[in-house]
Write an enzyme that holds these catalytic residues in place. Structure first.
Site, PDB file in Angstrom:
ATOM      1  N   GLU A 212      -6.100  -0.353   5.111  1.00  0.00           N
ATOM      2  CA  GLU A 212      -6.984  -1.528   5.042  1.00  0.00           C
ATOM      3  C   GLU A 212      -6.121  -2.663   4.528  1.00  0.00           C
ATOM      4  OE1 GLU A 212      -9.901  -1.834   6.113  1.00  0.00           O
ATOM      5  OE2 GLU A 212     -10.335   0.282   6.435  1.00  0.00           O
TER       6      GLU A 212
ATOM      7  N   LYS B 204      -3.704   6.525  -6.842  1.00  0.00           N
ATOM      8  CA  LYS B 204      -2.758   5.613  -7.512  1.00  0.00           C
ATOM      9  C   LYS B 204      -3.405   4.233  -7.520  1.00  0.00           C
ATOM     10  CE  LYS B 204       0.238   2.674  -7.344  1.00  0.00           C
ATOM     11  NZ  LYS B 204       0.132   1.403  -8.097  1.00  0.00           N
TER      12      LYS B 204
ATOM     13  N   CYS C 252      -9.826  -9.461   0.789  1.00  0.00           N
ATOM     14  CA  CYS C 252      -9.283  -9.318   2.145  1.00  0.00           C
ATOM     15  C   CYS C 252     -10.251  -9.900   3.165  1.00  0.00           C
ATOM     16  CB  CYS C 252      -8.973  -7.857   2.444  1.00  0.00           C
ATOM     17  SG  CYS C 252     -10.354  -6.777   2.185  1.00  0.00           S
TER      18      CYS C 252
ATOM     19  N   GLU D 114      -2.286 -15.167   5.003  1.00  0.00           N
ATOM     20  CA  GLU D 114      -3.284 -14.898   3.961  1.00  0.00           C
ATOM     21  C   GLU D 114      -2.829 -15.556   2.660  1.00  0.00           C
ATOM     22  OE1 GLU D 114      -3.580 -10.769   2.498  1.00  0.00           O
ATOM     23  OE2 GLU D 114      -5.729 -10.930   2.894  1.00  0.00           O
TER      24      GLU D 114
HETATM   25  P1  NDP Z   1       0.341  -4.556  -2.674  1.00  0.00           P
HETATM   26  O1  NDP Z   1       0.129  -4.306  -1.242  1.00  0.00           O
HETATM   27  O2  NDP Z   1       1.721  -4.744  -3.178  1.00  0.00           O
HETATM   28  O3  NDP Z   1      -0.320  -3.412  -3.582  1.00  0.00           O
HETATM   29  C1  NDP Z   1      -1.352  -2.546  -3.207  1.00  0.00           C
HETATM   30  C2  NDP Z   1      -1.127  -1.172  -3.816  1.00  0.00           C
HETATM   31  O4  NDP Z   1       0.037  -0.573  -3.238  1.00  0.00           O
HETATM   32  C3  NDP Z   1      -0.853  -1.195  -5.320  1.00  0.00           C
HETATM   33  O5  NDP Z   1      -1.402  -0.045  -5.922  1.00  0.00           O
HETATM   34  C4  NDP Z   1       0.662  -1.166  -5.362  1.00  0.00           C
HETATM   35  O6  NDP Z   1       1.174  -0.704  -6.584  1.00  0.00           O
HETATM   36  C5  NDP Z   1       0.943  -0.173  -4.244  1.00  0.00           C
HETATM   37  N1  NDP Z   1       2.310  -0.222  -3.735  1.00  0.00           N
HETATM   38  C6  NDP Z   1       3.239  -1.204  -3.864  1.00  0.00           C
HETATM   39  N2  NDP Z   1       4.403  -0.840  -3.275  1.00  0.00           N
HETATM   40  C7  NDP Z   1       4.219   0.408  -2.772  1.00  0.00           C
HETATM   41  C8  NDP Z   1       5.036   1.330  -2.052  1.00  0.00           C
HETATM   42  N3  NDP Z   1       6.298   1.042  -1.715  1.00  0.00           N
HETATM   43  N4  NDP Z   1       4.507   2.523  -1.693  1.00  0.00           N
HETATM   44  C9  NDP Z   1       3.233   2.832  -1.995  1.00  0.00           C
HETATM   45  N5  NDP Z   1       2.419   2.018  -2.689  1.00  0.00           N
HETATM   46  C10 NDP Z   1       2.894   0.799  -3.060  1.00  0.00           C
HETATM   47  O7  NDP Z   1      -0.510  -5.815  -3.034  1.00  0.00           O
HETATM   48  P2  NDP Z   1      -0.345  -6.764  -4.285  1.00  0.00           P
HETATM   49  O8  NDP Z   1      -1.249  -6.167  -5.250  1.00  0.00           O
HETATM   50  O9  NDP Z   1       1.014  -6.976  -4.786  1.00  0.00           O
HETATM   51  O10 NDP Z   1      -0.789  -8.162  -3.660  1.00  0.00           O
HETATM   52  C11 NDP Z   1       0.090  -8.895  -2.814  1.00  0.00           C
HETATM   53  C12 NDP Z   1      -0.655  -9.492  -1.650  1.00  0.00           C
HETATM   54  O11 NDP Z   1      -1.303  -8.455  -0.943  1.00  0.00           O
HETATM   55  C13 NDP Z   1      -1.768 -10.441  -2.047  1.00  0.00           C
HETATM   56  O12 NDP Z   1      -1.285 -11.719  -2.233  1.00  0.00           O
HETATM   57  C14 NDP Z   1      -2.687 -10.325  -0.870  1.00  0.00           C
HETATM   58  O13 NDP Z   1      -2.280 -11.204   0.134  1.00  0.00           O
HETATM   59  C15 NDP Z   1      -2.510  -8.910  -0.401  1.00  0.00           C
HETATM   60  N6  NDP Z   1      -3.557  -7.989  -0.880  1.00  0.00           N
HETATM   61  C16 NDP Z   1      -4.473  -7.544   0.010  1.00  0.00           C
HETATM   62  C17 NDP Z   1      -5.503  -6.720  -0.410  1.00  0.00           C
HETATM   63  C18 NDP Z   1      -6.542  -6.220   0.505  1.00  0.00           C
HETATM   64  O14 NDP Z   1      -7.625  -5.870   0.059  1.00  0.00           O
HETATM   65  N7  NDP Z   1      -6.292  -6.120   1.781  1.00  0.00           N
HETATM   66  C19 NDP Z   1      -5.645  -6.332  -1.798  1.00  0.00           C
HETATM   67  C20 NDP Z   1      -4.602  -6.811  -2.668  1.00  0.00           C
HETATM   68  C21 NDP Z   1      -3.606  -7.613  -2.192  1.00  0.00           C
HETATM   69  P3  NDP Z   1       1.496  -1.724  -7.792  1.00  0.00           P
HETATM   70  O15 NDP Z   1       1.023  -3.094  -7.422  1.00  0.00           O
HETATM   71  O16 NDP Z   1       0.759  -1.135  -8.920  1.00  0.00           O
HETATM   72  O17 NDP Z   1       2.973  -1.700  -7.984  1.00  0.00           O
END
Ligand code: NDP
Length: 492
Positions: free
Chosen positions: A256, A181, A290, A388
């Protein structure tokens, strides 16, 4: 490089074929640098996720993949690596347009991803259990490494192909089948990757991709009793939700998550190198990383001079159109992220931090950009020192002693990475031992190789990606206890 004349229309990839799935609703993705729609995807439903899970389940329980030899798996993974290299320009362009990252960086990431596929391919030939031959004449112990089963892989938008490449090839090397996903904002290269795997010879049903939002698609992967393992990269908040949902069926979980990674700079460091590493560490991928070096801890005696040099260098880094080959900082992924970055800067101002550079959006056509920003005189109690931000924002803290540096560095909920800059090797190693982080760099930052494990401690995550054990994360250990010679009754 230019914008495409019309958006690319994508479909889910399930059972080796492309499909629109159960709903006609679609997600439109506009390029963050231009505001132009570049891709459309199916808005996947729970039914789509369940169809993909059922396909992966059948491919695991009845299909050939878990029973193939290491040599066969290696060949397919290697061919995939080569196909990624062959298509690096196309794939890089998709990532540039969907994520807003600079085009030159996006192409480099495709090469890096191909290298990970090569590394995972090599591990296919090294997957084995152990024998225990110290149990006496009458007993021999064996452990068998078996694939964990159906894996749900949930990935974010910041490094779409790179992050799926830190999971998928290792799961496949172990003999697992997968449902991926990708982020709703950046699904293009993951769908292309699934097609490349098919072209490389992967049996249908082994790698499936369902697009759509986290809830329902990611949620269904975390909850389904037919998924044996879920591996997630993203925010700590959603990571907690995924772990809680996965807990209901006690599946294996790998996470992660975020970081607030300190670079600790002692006065005896090579300050020329530090300036480069600080600027790279914080602005790479617009700070949407990250591993971003978003916090520097500087020894008081050199802090003013270093901050002045970092500010001067930061002001010269080209920000702008991600399609421009010279640009190093592209566009911010979406409005919510832009608002989060600007809110963090506003909160730092209120708390008394000094804005040494930037601090505002950059007006540039329909794109979404933020100035390179330096917040000086930040103290450990400020939110901006602990949370973050995920944007091009550097926070500067000062310290006087090694003990104080360590206390500040370890004083957040995160523990992903850290770096120590010093010419004193004893001190660098003392700090390396005491820092609570999954990765510690010494006199460098954002360095690595597929051979080196990556992951977090504390609330930065669970488990490790990359490195020789990455493939083991996708296996179960089965113990075979074998009695030799005549059986001696124990009860009757
Ligand atoms: P999310 O944690 O919301 O998203 C990561 C993935 O999880 C996406 O594919 C998202 O889907 C999916 N997801 C969202 N809700 C659920 C759920 N309930 N169950 C399973 N999967 C889910 O990160 P964001 O993209 O919204 O970013 C928000 C914040 O997260 C950023 O500001 C940053 O601080 C942090 N982040 C950290 C990352 C890292 O590498 N550690 C990477 C990206 C973000 P979808 O978004 O398609 O709805």
């Amino acid at each position: 490089m230019s914008l495409p004349p019309s958006p690319t229309r994508y479909q889910h990839f399930i059972g080796g074929t492309s499909t629109d799935g159960h709903s006609s609703d679609r997600i439109e993705r506009a390029s963050p640098g231009h505001g132009v729609v570049v891709s459309t995807y199916p808005a996947g439903t729970e039914a789509d996720a369940l169809a993909a899970i059922a396909t992966a389940r059948t491919a695991f329980d009845q299909g050939p993949w878990p029973r193939t030899t290491g040599a066969e798996r290696q060949a397919i993974l290697q061919r995939t690596a080569q196909l990624i290299r062959d298509q690096r320009d196309d794939l890089g362009l998709i990532e540039c347009l969907e994520s807003g990252k600079p085009i030159a960086q996006a192409r480099d990431e495709m090469d890096w991803a191909a290298g990970i596929w090569d590394y995972a391919a090599a591990l296919c030939r090294h997957l084995h259990g152990e024998t225990t031959n110290t149990l006496g004449d009458g007993m021999l112990g064996l452990t068998l490494r078996e694939p964990a089963g159906v894996c749900g892989l949930i990935t974010p938008w910041n490094f779409p192909l790179l992050i799926v490449s830190q999971k998928l090839p290792f799961a496949l090397a172990a003999g697992c089948t997968c449902v991926v996903k990708p982020s709703e904002f950046t699904s293009g290269t993951t769908l292309r990757l699934a097609r490349l795997l098919k072209e490389a010879g992967m049996p249908d049903g082994v790698c499936n991709v369902v697009t759509g939002t986290g809830d329902p698609v990611g949620q269904a992967l975390a909850e389904s009793p037919d998924v044996d393992l879920v591996s997630f990269t993203g925010s700590t908040a959603v990571g907690r939700k995924v772990a809680a949902a996965a807990g209901r069926t006690l599946k294996k979980v790998a996470l992660e998550l975020g970081g607030k990674n300190p670079q600790i700079i002692f006065a005896d460091a090579d300050l020329d190198a530090v300036v480069d590493a600080v600027v790279h560490g914080v602005y790479f991928n617009m700070g949407e990383c990250c591993n971003s070096g978003s916090r520097i801890l500087v020894e008081e005696s050199v802090a003013d001079a270093l901050v002045a040099r970092v500010a001067e260098a930061s002001a010269t880094v080209p920000v702008g159109d991600p399609l421009d080959e010279r640009v190093k900082i592209g566009a911010i992924i979406n409005d919510a992220q832009q608002a989060k970055i600007l809110d963090a800067i506003a909160s730092a101002r209120r708390d008394g931090a000094e804005v040494r550079l930037g601090g505002a959006p950059l007006a540039s056509g329909a794109g979404r950009f933020v100035q390179t920003t330096i917040l000086d005189r930040v103290t450990p109690d400020m939110a901006v020192a602990r949370d973050e931000i995920f944007g091009p924002v550097l926070t500067v803290l000062r310290f006087r002693t090694e003990a104080e540096a360590l206390e500040i560095a370890n004083g957040t909920l995160y523990g992903l990475s850290a770096s120590v800059w010093s010419r004193d090797l004893d001190r660098a190693l003392r700090m390396t031992r005491a820092l609570k982080a999954g990765t510690v760099w010494v006199n460098t930052f954002l360095d690595g190789a597929p051979e080196l494990p990556f992951g977090g401690t504390k609330q930065s995550g669970l488990g490790r990606e990359l490195g020789p054990q990455a493939v083991l994360e996708y296996t179960e250990t089965k113990t075979a206890t074998i009695r030799l010679g005549p059986y001696t009754p124990k009860w009757l």
